[in-house]
Design a protein around this motif. Structure first.
Motif, PDB file in Angstrom:
ATOM      1  N   UNK A 183       0.439  14.516  13.940  1.00  0.00           N
ATOM      2  CA  UNK A 183       1.042  15.606  13.165  1.00  0.00           C
ATOM      3  C   UNK A 183       2.470  15.297  12.802  1.00  0.00           C
ATOM      4  N   UNK A 184       3.209  14.834  13.822  1.00  0.00           N
ATOM      5  CA  UNK A 184       4.604  14.492  13.605  1.00  0.00           C
ATOM      6  C   UNK A 184       4.707  13.289  12.662  1.00  0.00           C
ATOM      7  N   UNK A 185       3.855  12.308  12.876  1.00  0.00           N
ATOM      8  CA  UNK A 185       3.897  11.088  12.073  1.00  0.00           C
ATOM      9  C   UNK A 185       3.599  11.354  10.613  1.00  0.00           C
ATOM     10  N   UNK A 186       2.700  12.304  10.355  1.00  0.00           N
ATOM     11  CA  UNK A 186       2.337  12.590   8.968  1.00  0.00           C
ATOM     12  C   UNK A 186       3.538  13.062   8.163  1.00  0.00           C
ATOM     13  N   UNK A 187       4.515  13.662   8.857  1.00  0.00           N
ATOM     14  CA  UNK A 187       5.682  14.178   8.142  1.00  0.00           C
ATOM     15  C   UNK A 187       6.764  13.115   7.960  1.00  0.00           C
ATOM     16  N   UNK A 188       6.484  11.879   8.407  1.00  0.00           N
ATOM     17  CA  UNK A 188       7.508  10.835   8.332  1.00  0.00           C
ATOM     18  C   UNK A 188       7.399  10.039   7.039  1.00  0.00           C
ATOM     19  N   UNK A 189       8.465   9.268   6.794  1.00  0.00           N
ATOM     20  CA  UNK A 189       8.480   8.319   5.689  1.00  0.00           C
ATOM     21  C   UNK A 189       8.180   6.923   6.246  1.00  0.00           C
ATOM     22  N   UNK A 190       7.689   6.020   5.412  1.00  0.00           N
ATOM     23  CA  UNK A 190       7.332   4.681   5.915  1.00  0.00           C
ATOM     24  C   UNK A 190       8.460   3.976   6.675  1.00  0.00           C
TER      25      UNK A 190
ATOM     26  N   UNK B  15       4.704  -2.930  12.615  1.00  0.00           N
ATOM     27  CA  UNK B  15       3.349  -2.828  13.139  1.00  0.00           C
ATOM     28  C   UNK B  15       2.744  -1.459  12.860  1.00  0.00           C
ATOM     29  N   UNK B  16       3.575  -0.416  12.972  1.00  0.00           N
ATOM     30  CA  UNK B  16       3.084   0.937  12.712  1.00  0.00           C
ATOM     31  C   UNK B  16       2.779   1.132  11.232  1.00  0.00           C
ATOM     32  N   UNK B  17       3.622   0.543  10.361  1.00  0.00           N
ATOM     33  CA  UNK B  17       3.360   0.645   8.919  1.00  0.00           C
ATOM     34  C   UNK B  17       2.014   0.028   8.594  1.00  0.00           C
ATOM     35  N   UNK B  18       1.762  -1.131   9.220  1.00  0.00           N
ATOM     36  CA  UNK B  18       0.503  -1.806   8.947  1.00  0.00           C
ATOM     37  C   UNK B  18      -0.661  -0.934   9.420  1.00  0.00           C
TER      38      UNK B  18
ATOM     39  N   UNK C 171       0.828  -1.202   0.000  1.00  0.00           N
ATOM     40  CA  UNK C 171       0.000   0.000   0.000  1.00  0.00           C
ATOM     41  C   UNK C 171       0.865   1.256   0.000  1.00  0.00           C
ATOM     42  N   UNK C 172       1.967   1.214   0.770  1.00  0.00           N
ATOM     43  CA  UNK C 172       2.745   2.432   1.000  1.00  0.00           C
ATOM     44  C   UNK C 172       3.840   2.601  -0.047  1.00  0.00           C
ATOM     45  N   UNK C 173       4.082   3.846  -0.382  1.00  0.00           N
ATOM     46  CA  UNK C 173       5.175   4.171  -1.288  1.00  0.00           C
ATOM     47  C   UNK C 173       6.387   4.585  -0.443  1.00  0.00           C
ATOM     48  N   UNK C 174       7.511   3.878  -0.595  1.00  0.00           N
ATOM     49  CA  UNK C 174       8.636   4.113   0.322  1.00  0.00           C
ATOM     50  C   UNK C 174       9.255   5.508   0.219  1.00  0.00           C
ATOM     51  N   UNK C 175       9.097   6.188  -0.914  1.00  0.00           N
ATOM     52  CA  UNK C 175       9.795   7.469  -1.056  1.00  0.00           C
ATOM     53  C   UNK C 175       8.877   8.676  -0.869  1.00  0.00           C
ATOM     54  N   UNK C 176       7.629   8.423  -0.472  1.00  0.00           N
ATOM     55  CA  UNK C 176       6.735   9.557  -0.238  1.00  0.00           C
ATOM     56  C   UNK C 176       6.384   9.673   1.232  1.00  0.00           C
ATOM     57  N   UNK C 177       6.300  10.920   1.696  1.00  0.00           N
ATOM     58  CA  UNK C 177       5.891  11.134   3.081  1.00  0.00           C
ATOM     59  C   UNK C 177       4.454  10.662   3.281  1.00  0.00           C
ATOM     60  N   UNK C 178       4.145  10.276   4.521  1.00  0.00           N
ATOM     61  CA  UNK C 178       2.813   9.745   4.816  1.00  0.00           C
ATOM     62  C   UNK C 178       1.722  10.761   4.464  1.00  0.00           C
ATOM     63  N   UNK C 179       1.932  12.043   4.782  1.00  0.00           N
ATOM     64  CA  UNK C 179       0.876  13.026   4.498  1.00  0.00           C
ATOM     65  C   UNK C 179       0.594  13.108   2.995  1.00  0.00           C
ATOM     66  N   UNK C 180       1.648  13.089   2.194  1.00  0.00           N
ATOM     67  CA  UNK C 180       1.466  13.140   0.743  1.00  0.00           C
ATOM     68  C   UNK C 180       0.596  11.967   0.285  1.00  0.00           C
ATOM     69  N   UNK C 181       0.941  10.763   0.784  1.00  0.00           N
ATOM     70  CA  UNK C 181       0.222   9.567   0.342  1.00  0.00           C
ATOM     71  C   UNK C 181      -1.238   9.605   0.764  1.00  0.00           C
ATOM     72  N   UNK C 182      -1.462  10.059   2.009  1.00  0.00           N
ATOM     73  CA  UNK C 182      -2.838  10.017   2.512  1.00  0.00           C
ATOM     74  C   UNK C 182      -3.690  11.088   1.835  1.00  0.00           C
ATOM     75  N   UNK C 183      -3.132  12.281   1.671  1.00  0.00           N
ATOM     76  CA  UNK C 183      -3.896  13.355   1.031  1.00  0.00           C
ATOM     77  C   UNK C 183      -4.225  12.971  -0.409  1.00  0.00           C
ATOM     78  N   UNK C 184      -3.246  12.387  -1.095  1.00  0.00           N
ATOM     79  CA  UNK C 184      -3.499  11.939  -2.467  1.00  0.00           C
ATOM     80  C   UNK C 184      -4.632  10.924  -2.527  1.00  0.00           C
ATOM     81  N   UNK C 185      -4.625  10.015  -1.536  1.00  0.00           N
ATOM     82  CA  UNK C 185      -5.659   8.977  -1.527  1.00  0.00           C
ATOM     83  C   UNK C 185      -7.045   9.607  -1.441  1.00  0.00           C
ATOM     84  N   UNK C 186      -7.173  10.676  -0.668  1.00  0.00           N
ATOM     85  CA  UNK C 186      -8.483  11.326  -0.550  1.00  0.00           C
ATOM     86  C   UNK C 186      -8.792  12.111  -1.820  1.00  0.00           C
TER      87      UNK C 186
END
Ligand SMILES: Nc1ncnc2c1ncn2[C@@H]1O[C@H](COP(=O)(O)OP(=O)(O)OP(=O)(O)O)[C@@H](O)[C@H]1O
Ligand SMILES: Nc1ncnc2c1ncn2[C@@H]1O[C@H](COP(=O)(O)OP(=O)(O)OP(=O)(O)O)[C@@H](O)[C@H]1O
Ligand code: SF4
Ligand SMILES: [Mg+2]
Ligand SMILES: [Mg+2]
Lengths: 342, 333
Positions: free
Chosen positions: A154-161, A167-170, A111-126
């Motif tokens: 907030x902090x997590x959204x700026x992280x990479x996978x 467990x957190x990735x899942x 599901x996750x893209x390794x080179x994109x930040x979590x916020x980018x991936x989630x916002x794109x999904x919406x």
């Protein structure tokens, strides 16, 4: 223990019938999904249980339109809210995926893209499905992360996978699946690699999601104990077929298929402590050019010559609760008598 | 009781090197550096001859590391390791070799631990020949016998690992460990990758072999149902430390440590239907940066001020039972 949802359950939101998926191999045909039928209603949880290689993931991928060559969905129908989705073109499928129907994979990196930040991936999904601004989208991302127990979103959204543990990735992958509150979620063993305490917490969130948003959930697992605690309905798969299905209580307490009973009896808690476990003899058959007949017959103590013919999935007879009996079905020439299932 | 194998005050620290994903992250400015993990933190454990000890805990809590320390595959950053009462560090080369053969490990990943280019007869037969347990000319008979012992066809000896199913590979790993006639075996998640029906076969095999060869096991598993079935005693680890040790019946009937209680209440059970799972509380801490005091305090419903600052000692709470929680020692306030 948990309350049942008060939502309408009249028509199933997902209805799969006669689904067949074939893989062309060098020396024949593999049929990992061989005439699979089931349905799930809004707010309900269905467990799809079976051993490794029985075709659970392939069933999920087939419904999601994710089967690639050399595989192909060759038969059957997939109705989502009454509409046939089998054979839709790629663009229509993409519009459905994530939005109306989502899958959580065994490996979150699917599901996750390794080179994109979590916020980018989630916002794109919406934004792929809805016309919402970045700020509104981020609010929903935070809410979804909090729902799966990720502190300081907030902090997590700026992280990479890679900055998360497995467990957190899942949990992030699960958050993405629930972002758009789809009608159906297919979860493919997402907690198998997690510890029981974290698994329990994720199951709590999934139960809540189904109850509150009416999402129908298909939970794929090889662990009957998880199904017992989570699901309303269960389908037992063996060699590409549904061999037994019904309510959790029917299947676990009035077990009709010898294979289901074999699975149950190999669970340590069903055996006296320290004693030898009851095991199913033999091994699962290869799905390559599988001969007709009951695929379990080589391992089955009840097999007769009749079992060389394909058994049909039929209602279990003589069921104690007659009203429910039509819903308890088994594919076996010699179904077990209820009441002697231990 | 004199222990077959004992470790005392043993620790293992790793410097965590950057993996590929982290290096990619750094290209994008993540700024990650190497860190130190206290994988095992001052652990003491004595295992009696013939005993089966179950080792349980969350992923990353240090179970495999402790298992590797027990068999001598990891050096100890601090502490001592005793085999039959003697400090391993003090043995002669000859004695060390004998002791090393006496303790074997069955690895977590049967795919990764079997050399894909070796045939089964070499995988199983090489070590016993090298160590003079069997003469080279008797190797095939010896391997055939071991294959039969673990319930495999002795004709499999010429095959390669990829020609086997998961359950068969697990058996090959077991045969390899048995080949050097060990007294003590660490089984690291030996059945985790197997389906229940195959898992039942392999667990039965472990029980048979234990009886036949009077083996002692350290049985590492995250599956509490499996551990309950096999173990005489259970050790619970949390973030590198032992938080509870007790006889199996006692710990399942009456867990002491709040973490053990949380763990047991979440075990999936065929008889618990449509249960209400407990929603998330707190966050699972990183082993790189464990919380101070009692590592469990951010997730513990009984935690008080003391738990955040003072590490609870592992102390006796009943005959043969140890737990590390301030509730047993004057409270959490
Ligand atoms: N590319 C392929 N070619 C031929 N057969 C395939 C291919 N991919 C999968 N299969 C077969 O499909 C069958 C079903 O696989 P599937 O992944 O659905 O099993 P599963 O029930 O999800 O098992 P697990 O619990 O191990 O995930 C397997 O027997 C496998 O051998
Ligand atoms: N060789 C190593 N180098 C660096 N860090 C390591 C090494 N081996 C283990 N670790 C770290 O030490 C900690 C404990 O790891 P270990 O493999 O012992 O856990 P475990 O309890 O066996 O987990 P699992 O249930 O996932 O197998 C983890 O944080 C892990 O990342
Ligand atoms: S010491 Fe405190 S935080 Fe740790 S388990 Fe006991 S009560 Fe909970
Ligand atoms: Mg699968
Ligand atoms: Mg491990």
């Amino acid at each position: 223990m948990s309350q049942q949802p008060a939502l309408s359950t009249a028509t199933p939101v997902l209805q799969v019938s006669g689904l067949e998926t074939h893989f062309a191999a060098r020396n024949g045909i593999v049929k990992p999904v061989n005439g699979v039928s089931f349905s799930v209603s809004r707010g309900k949880i269905m467990g799809l249980v079976g051993e490794s290689g029985s075709g659970k993931s392939m069933t999920g991928y087939s419904i999601m339109g994710l089967i690639d060559a050399p595989g192909k969905v060759v038969g059957g129908s997939i109705l989502l809210d009454g509409r046939e989705v089998r054979g839709l073109d790629a663009e229509s499928l993409r519009a459905l995926r994530g939005n109306r129907i989502a899958m959580i994979f065994q490996d979150p990196m699917m599901t996750l893209n390794p080179v994109l930040r979590i916020d980018t991936q989630m916002v794109e999904a919406i934004q792929a499905h809805e016309d919402v601004g970045r700020h509104a989208a981020l609010d929903r991302c935070r809410a979804a992360l909090a729902q799966v127990g990720i502190a300081s979103p907030d902090q997590r959204l700026k992280s990479y996978p890679h900055q998360f543990s497995g467990g957190m990735r899942q949990r992030v992958a699960i958050a993405i699946a629930i972002l758009l509150k789809p009608d159906v979620i297919i979860a493919d063993e997402p907690t198998t690699a997690l510890d029981v305490t974290i698994q329990g917490q994720i199951l709590a969130e999934m139960q809540k999601l189904c109850r509150e948003s009416g999402t129908a959930l298909i939970w794929i697992t090889h662990d009957l104990s998880v199904i017992a605690g989570l699901a309303d309905q269960v389908c037992v798969m063996y060699a590409g077929r549904i061999v037994e299905r019904g309510s959790v209580d029917d299947v676990l307490d009035s077990t009709a298929h010898p294979y289901t009973l074999g699975l149950l009896n190999s669970v340590p808690s069903r055996n006296p402590r320290g004693q030898r476990l009851r095991q199913i003899p033999g091994m699962t058959p290869s799905l390559l050019n599988l001969a007709p007949g009951c695929p379990f017959r080589e391992r089955c103590a009840h097999a007769t010559r009749e079992c060389l013919e394909d058994p049909l999935l039929e209602p279990v007879l003589g069921h104690p609760t007659d009203a429910a009996s039509a819903a308890h079905q088994v594919s076996c020439h010699h179904p077990l008598q209820t009441g002697i299932s231990t | 009781m004199s222990a077959l194998l004992e470790i005392r005050g043993a620790s293992k620290r790793f410097v965590k090197r950057l993996d590929a994903a982290a290096k990619i992250g750094n290209l994008f400015g993540a700024g990650l550096r190497e860190e130190v993990v206290h994988a095992v933190d001052k652990v003491s454990l004595a295992i009696a001859p013939g005993e089966v000890v179950g080792l349980v805990g969350e992923s990353g809590c240090g179970k495999s590391t402790l298992g590797r320390m027990a068999v001598g595959l990891h050096s100890l950053t601090e502490g001592v390791r005793l085999y039959k009462g003697r400090d391993m560090a003090s043995l002669s080369a000859q004695e060390t070799k004998a002791a090393q053969l006496g303790v074997q490990m069955i690895f977590q990943d049967p795919y990764a631990s079997l050399n894909p280019r070796m045939r089964v007869d070499d995988i199983i037969g090489e070590a016993p020949v090298v160590h003079g347990i069997v003469p080279a000319r008797q190797k095939s008979d010896y391997v055939a016998d071991l294959l039969t012992q673990v319930g495999l066809d002795d004709g499999f000896a010429r095959r390669f690992p990829h020609q086997f199913s998961g359950g068969q590979r697990a058996r090959i790993g077991i045969a390899r460990a048995l080949a050097v006639k060990p007294e003590f075996i660490v089984c690291d998640e030996a059945v985790a990758a197997l389906d229940v029906s195959i898992q039942a076969q392999v667990l039965n095999l472990f029980m048979d072999l234990r009886e036949r060869f009077h083996l002692t096991y350290l049985f590492i598993s995250h599956d509490l149902g499996v551990v309950r079935h096999l173990a005489d005693r259970v050790v619970i680890m949390y973030l590198g430390r032992i938080v509870e040790i007790a006889p199996t019946d006692a710990i399942y009937a009456d867990p002491n440590h709040p973490y053990t209680r949380a763990l047991l209440s979440e075990v999936p059970d065929l008889t618990k239907r449509r249960r209400a799972y407990i929603p998330i509380r707190g966050e699972i801490p990183s082993p790189l940066n464990p919380p101070g005091g009692c590592h469990f305090h951010p997730r513990c419903e009984h935690a008080g001020p003391r738990c955040a600052v003072e590490q609870p000692a592992l102390r006796e709470v009943a005959q043969g039972r140890l737990a590390a929680c301030h509730l047993n020692d004057g409270g959490t306030g």
